[in-house]
Design a protein around this motif. Sequence first.
Motif, PDB file in Angstrom:
ATOM      1  N   GLU A 568       0.819  -1.207   0.000  1.00 12.59           N
ATOM      2  CA  GLU A 568       0.000   0.000   0.000  1.00 12.59           C
ATOM      3  C   GLU A 568       0.855   1.260   0.000  1.00 12.59           C
ATOM      4  O   GLU A 568       0.503   2.274  -0.607  1.00 12.59           O
ATOM      5  CB  GLU A 568      -0.924   0.003   1.220  1.00 12.59           C
ATOM      6  CG  GLU A 568      -2.022  -1.048   1.164  1.00 12.59           C
ATOM      7  CD  GLU A 568      -2.896  -1.011   2.407  1.00 12.59           C
ATOM      8  OE1 GLU A 568      -2.640  -0.142   3.268  1.00 12.59           O
ATOM      9  OE2 GLU A 568      -3.828  -1.832   2.513  1.00 12.59           O
ATOM     10  N   SER A 569       1.989   1.206   0.676  1.00 18.23           N
ATOM     11  CA  SER A 569       2.863   2.379   0.700  1.00 18.23           C
ATOM     12  C   SER A 569       3.465   2.665  -0.665  1.00 18.23           C
ATOM     13  O   SER A 569       3.749   3.809  -0.995  1.00 18.23           O
ATOM     14  CB  SER A 569       3.981   2.157   1.720  1.00 18.23           C
ATOM     15  OG  SER A 569       4.829   1.110   1.309  1.00 18.23           O
ATOM     16  N   LYS A 570       3.649   1.610  -1.454  1.00 17.55           N
ATOM     17  CA  LYS A 570       4.149   1.840  -2.811  1.00 17.55           C
ATOM     18  C   LYS A 570       3.053   2.395  -3.719  1.00 17.55           C
ATOM     19  O   LYS A 570       3.320   3.235  -4.585  1.00 17.55           O
ATOM     20  CB  LYS A 570       4.677   0.527  -3.386  1.00 17.55           C
ATOM     21  CG  LYS A 570       5.911  -0.007  -2.672  1.00 17.55           C
ATOM     22  CD  LYS A 570       6.357  -1.314  -3.291  1.00 17.55           C
ATOM     23  CE  LYS A 570       7.591  -1.864  -2.569  1.00 17.55           C
ATOM     24  NZ  LYS A 570       8.008  -3.170  -3.143  1.00 17.55           N
ATOM     25  N   GLN A 573       0.566   7.251  -0.929  1.00 17.66           N
ATOM     26  CA  GLN A 573       1.452   7.948  -0.011  1.00 17.66           C
ATOM     27  C   GLN A 573       0.737   8.296   1.286  1.00 17.66           C
ATOM     28  O   GLN A 573       0.913   9.365   1.850  1.00 17.66           O
ATOM     29  CB  GLN A 573       1.987   9.238  -0.671  1.00 17.66           C
ATOM     30  CG  GLN A 573       2.851   8.990  -1.867  1.00 17.66           C
ATOM     31  CD  GLN A 573       4.121   8.226  -1.524  1.00 17.66           C
ATOM     32  OE1 GLN A 573       4.669   8.397  -0.449  1.00 17.66           O
ATOM     33  NE2 GLN A 573       4.568   7.392  -2.447  1.00 17.66           N
ATOM     34  N   SER A 574      -0.145   7.418   1.735  1.00 19.10           N
ATOM     35  CA  SER A 574      -0.857   7.674   2.985  1.00 19.10           C
ATOM     36  C   SER A 574       0.125   7.642   4.156  1.00 19.10           C
ATOM     37  O   SER A 574       1.127   6.938   4.122  1.00 19.10           O
ATOM     38  CB  SER A 574      -1.955   6.628   3.193  1.00 19.10           C
ATOM     39  OG  SER A 574      -1.381   5.342   3.254  1.00 19.10           O
ATOM     40  N   ASN A 575      -0.188   8.394   5.152  1.00 12.01           N
ATOM     41  CA  ASN A 575       0.738   8.566   6.264  1.00 12.01           C
ATOM     42  C   ASN A 575       0.983   7.263   7.010  1.00 12.01           C
ATOM     43  O   ASN A 575       2.088   6.961   7.406  1.00 12.01           O
ATOM     44  CB  ASN A 575       0.204   9.626   7.240  1.00 12.01           C
ATOM     45  CG  ASN A 575       0.190  10.997   6.626  1.00 12.01           C
ATOM     46  OD1 ASN A 575       0.989  11.288   5.734  1.00 12.01           O
ATOM     47  ND2 ASN A 575      -0.723  11.849   7.088  1.00 12.01           N
ATOM     48  N   ALA A 577       0.411   3.975   5.975  1.00 15.64           N
ATOM     49  CA  ALA A 577       1.065   2.928   5.186  1.00 15.64           C
ATOM     50  C   ALA A 577       2.498   3.287   4.872  1.00 15.64           C
ATOM     51  O   ALA A 577       3.350   2.423   4.721  1.00 15.64           O
ATOM     52  CB  ALA A 577       0.288   2.692   3.887  1.00 15.64           C
ATOM     53  N   HIS A 578       2.778   4.564   4.794  1.00 16.86           N
ATOM     54  CA  HIS A 578       4.127   4.964   4.427  1.00 16.86           C
ATOM     55  C   HIS A 578       5.142   4.640   5.525  1.00 16.86           C
ATOM     56  O   HIS A 578       6.343   4.609   5.275  1.00 16.86           O
ATOM     57  CB  HIS A 578       4.146   6.470   4.135  1.00 16.86           C
ATOM     58  CG  HIS A 578       5.441   6.933   3.534  1.00 16.86           C
ATOM     59  ND1 HIS A 578       5.861   6.529   2.292  1.00 16.86           N
ATOM     60  CD2 HIS A 578       6.415   7.743   4.021  1.00 16.86           C
ATOM     61  CE1 HIS A 578       7.027   7.087   2.016  1.00 16.86           C
ATOM     62  NE2 HIS A 578       7.386   7.830   3.052  1.00 16.86           N
ATOM     63  N   ARG A 579       4.641   4.395   6.720  1.00 20.97           N
ATOM     64  CA  ARG A 579       5.550   4.043   7.804  1.00 20.97           C
ATOM     65  C   ARG A 579       6.149   2.660   7.615  1.00 20.97           C
ATOM     66  O   ARG A 579       7.135   2.324   8.247  1.00 20.97           O
ATOM     67  CB  ARG A 579       4.816   4.105   9.140  1.00 20.97           C
ATOM     68  CG  ARG A 579       4.350   5.488   9.526  1.00 20.97           C
ATOM     69  CD  ARG A 579       3.641   5.475  10.851  1.00 20.97           C
ATOM     70  NE  ARG A 579       4.487   4.990  11.917  1.00 20.97           N
ATOM     71  CZ  ARG A 579       4.090   4.866  13.167  1.00 20.97           C
ATOM     72  NH1 ARG A 579       2.846   5.182  13.500  1.00 20.97           N
ATOM     73  NH2 ARG A 579       4.897   4.422  14.104  1.00 20.97           N
ATOM     74  N   LYS A 581       8.084   0.115   5.424  1.00 19.29           N
ATOM     75  CA  LYS A 581       8.969  -0.093   4.290  1.00 19.29           C
ATOM     76  C   LYS A 581       9.432  -1.547   4.308  1.00 19.29           C
ATOM     77  O   LYS A 581       9.238  -2.266   5.291  1.00 19.29           O
ATOM     78  CB  LYS A 581      10.152   0.871   4.373  1.00 19.29           C
ATOM     79  CG  LYS A 581       9.731   2.335   4.295  1.00 19.29           C
ATOM     80  CD  LYS A 581      10.943   3.252   4.369  1.00 19.29           C
ATOM     81  CE  LYS A 581      10.523   4.718   4.292  1.00 19.29           C
ATOM     82  NZ  LYS A 581      11.673   5.630   4.379  1.00 19.29           N
TER      83      LYS A 581
END
Length: 993
Positions: A568-570, A573-575, A577-579, A581
């Motif tokens: 989801e982070s890829k 750019q939700s805050n 999901a971006h956490r 990696k």
Amino acid sequence: MVHSAYDSFELLAGCPSKIESVESYGSKILLGCADGSLLVYAPESKRSATVPEMRKELYTLERNLKGFAKKAVVSMQVVESRELLLSLSESIAFHKLSSFEIIAVITKAKGANAFCWDEHRGFLCFAKQKRVCIFRHDGGRGFVEVKDFGVPDVVKSMSWCGDNICLGIRKEYVILNATSGAISEVFTSGRLAPPLVVSLPSGELLLGKENIGVIVDQNGKLRPEGRICWSEAPTEVVIQKPYALALLPRFVEIRSLRAPYPLMQTVVFRNVRHLRQSNNSVIIALENSIHGIFPVPLGAQIVQLTAAGNFEEALSLCKLLPPEESNLRAAKEGSIHIRYAHYLFDNGSYEQSMEHFLASQVDITHVLSLYTSIILPKTTIVHDADKLDLGDDLNLSRGSSSVSDDMEPSPASNMSELDDSADLESKKMSHNMLMALIKFLQKKRHSIIEKATAEGTEEVVFDAVGNNFESNNSTRFKKINKARGSIPVSSGAREMASVLDTALLQALLLTGQPSMAENLLRGLNYCDLKICEEILQEGSYHVALVELYKCNSKHREALELINKLVKESKASQSNIAHRFKPEATIEYLKPLCATDPTLVLEYSMLVLESCPTQTIELFLSGHIPADMVNLYLKQHAPNLQSTYLELVLAMNEDAVSGTLQNEMVHIYLSEVLDWHGDLSSQQQWDEKVYNPKRKKLLSALESISGYNPETLLKLLPSDALYEERAILLGKMNQHELALSLYVHKLHVPELALSYCDHVYESTHKASVKSTSNIYLMLLQIYLNPRRTTKNYEKKISNILSPRSKSFRKVRSKSFSKSKSLGSKKIAAIEIAEDTKASQSSDSGRSDVDTDEFIEEGDTSIMLDEALDLLSRRWDRINGAQALKLLPKETKLQNMLPFLGPLVRKSSEMYRNCSVVRSLRQSENLQVKYELYNKRKAVMKIGGDNMCSLCNKKIGTSVFAVYPNGKTLVHFVCFRDSQSMKAVAQGTPFKNPF
């Protein structure tokens, strides 16, 4: 809030004389009258008279001692420890309590107006005008004067305070040092009321200033918040713990001694002259009557205060209950704490409410019942109903508190009926409630978790010894705990721990503290998995959810969630999901390497492409078996196989199996063959070009010993990669073929010489003949290239079978394919290993055929290279054999670099050998000389010489002499005792014959 702390009762009336002073002794009352008489009153009941305390009964006159004093008895004090009665009239007199007989009169105290007694040391201090005198009781009938000090003014009131005396003079209070007489001022006294000094049970002093009672310590320092505010200025104050009773003009005022000293009760009396404390009550003296105010039993007072909502006073009275009623005290305190906590909770004082819940030792489920938004797991705990019996007016259901309804407002409450300010106030109230709950649970958590852990440990011990409990109890259920797997829970401690941690997690999330919730889950916890999982999923608390799975050993679910969030982070750019990696997966897998390597390998493949270096470091640091990792990489990421094997070999080559070493060499070879095929198809191949892949292959072929050189040799093309072929031939001890490649194919004599040096140095412990042959072999290749070329073609054809040639053709056709077929090439290499053909390999020539002649007319010999070899390695080559190999037309001048050092070395060796031979000859002569000297020894035999064995004379018999030259024996004795040890004066015998 006023309550009945004392009950008033008239003890006697119609006293015949005016009362000036009052005192009590046991159950009797002593009255000092204005006419100097002493009246003794006792209870009417004889039963009561035997009890040494004041009773609620009528008192009758028992004795009337007229002439007790010449003047009015102003003051009296009973000293029970010494059986004395002190009276102040025109002087100070001491009487026996039993008969009221005068023991002593202090004549110096004539005209005294105040006195005080030190019970501990037996000191009497009295004030007379502007003098203060101190006397000491000597234990009998006498008193000894100790000190006499002057003071600034007339003393109105006084009291001992430790080693000092506090004096209330006309305008101020002072502290007088009883030893030195030093005076220190405290503060000024009031203008209207006379000075008043009262000693408190704590050792402090209560000093009156108008209508305020100021509390100071023994040195006169003010105590913080130490002020009792009376309704009017008191004339006398009596302390009866826990109350202070003050005599005011119209009534007696009773206040608590606990700050802020609230008013507890007022007892109306008029024309009261004195207050006096007795053993169990306070005596109130009017002009002609005596009243007693008796304390209401503490239990009744506690009930009154609790019912009136004065919980603080009720709790303070509980502490005064006698030790033998400890159970009653604990029950009352717990009940009051719970009532007080509910009262504070309903009035918005949430933190104070939780403090009292904590002090009451009530179960946390009782407190959590006030929070309707907290979801609790089902438990089998049965609570004690008596503990929570707080009366009909207190409903303890979860929906009882009107404040708790604000925790989860209904949809109707969010309508336009409530304005924005009301919503804000509701949210603030809800937040404060939850913050108070968090503090309460955190304070309770340590003890509950400790008990739960102890029970878990005991259960493990019982299971280990085979004494685990029967599973027929219907209350047992399974609970997943961190680092413990699935264990049965049958005790209240772990159920309570589950309730606590589940509620604490929800409270932290509702107050916006997800980081604290994560810290809770990272440590030892008993959170209910099902409830917490639903809450965390609904609130999208992904980090906390991962920690929840982790602490409950749900590693697969946690890794699936992390992988989902990484994807989801890829995509966005939700805050949140971006956490996450790819590194998050690696960090999670690190602790699992030792316990579940299969799971680590399975989920590491998901991040292998994005984080190859970190993933390989994970394999290495986690000590996962290399064979297992290699198999996974071979199936899922063959392009990273070589990187992993390189790092493993770099760490510890000996710990890596030969299979993995062979695997890595095959990977390198496959890559080089692809590279060769690409360049050959473009006709750009150059044997002397080295790319990084080829350098790795050459380095691996030289340094690694775990591969099969014969198999690899069959895979090499016949017209390229000669250096690789030479290294493989060297591993097979085919030194002549390897040297032929260096000389005739690569045309690099330096490589050939380096090869010879390597072989020589690796076998330097062997014989000179075997180690020197390698250089003679190279020399022969230089001098007879045609023969060596024919031998190379013949021997290499014997090494490579027809099947291997056909396989090599197939391999050469596949050179032009893409790199993605690397795994297929490796598979083909493995098939080739299994299909090795039998071969007859020459392990290298042990001797060089020195009789073989050089073909005449051969102009292709490499004479310069041969002479250079001889000049550089003359010390490692047999000179005679080398000379036989050289052509006859070789000029002597060209051989000087070889023959010069060789001859010098030979001459030096000859000289050294000559010197050694001469030294050995000289040593031989010295040994012979010593032998001759030893043989020159002379022994004289006389008639007195005795045999050391038989102790008989030698006489003319044949004798023998031991090597020490002193021990003589008959030859016959010596021969018979060869197997015995001579114990005479000499050493063990050595046969000289």
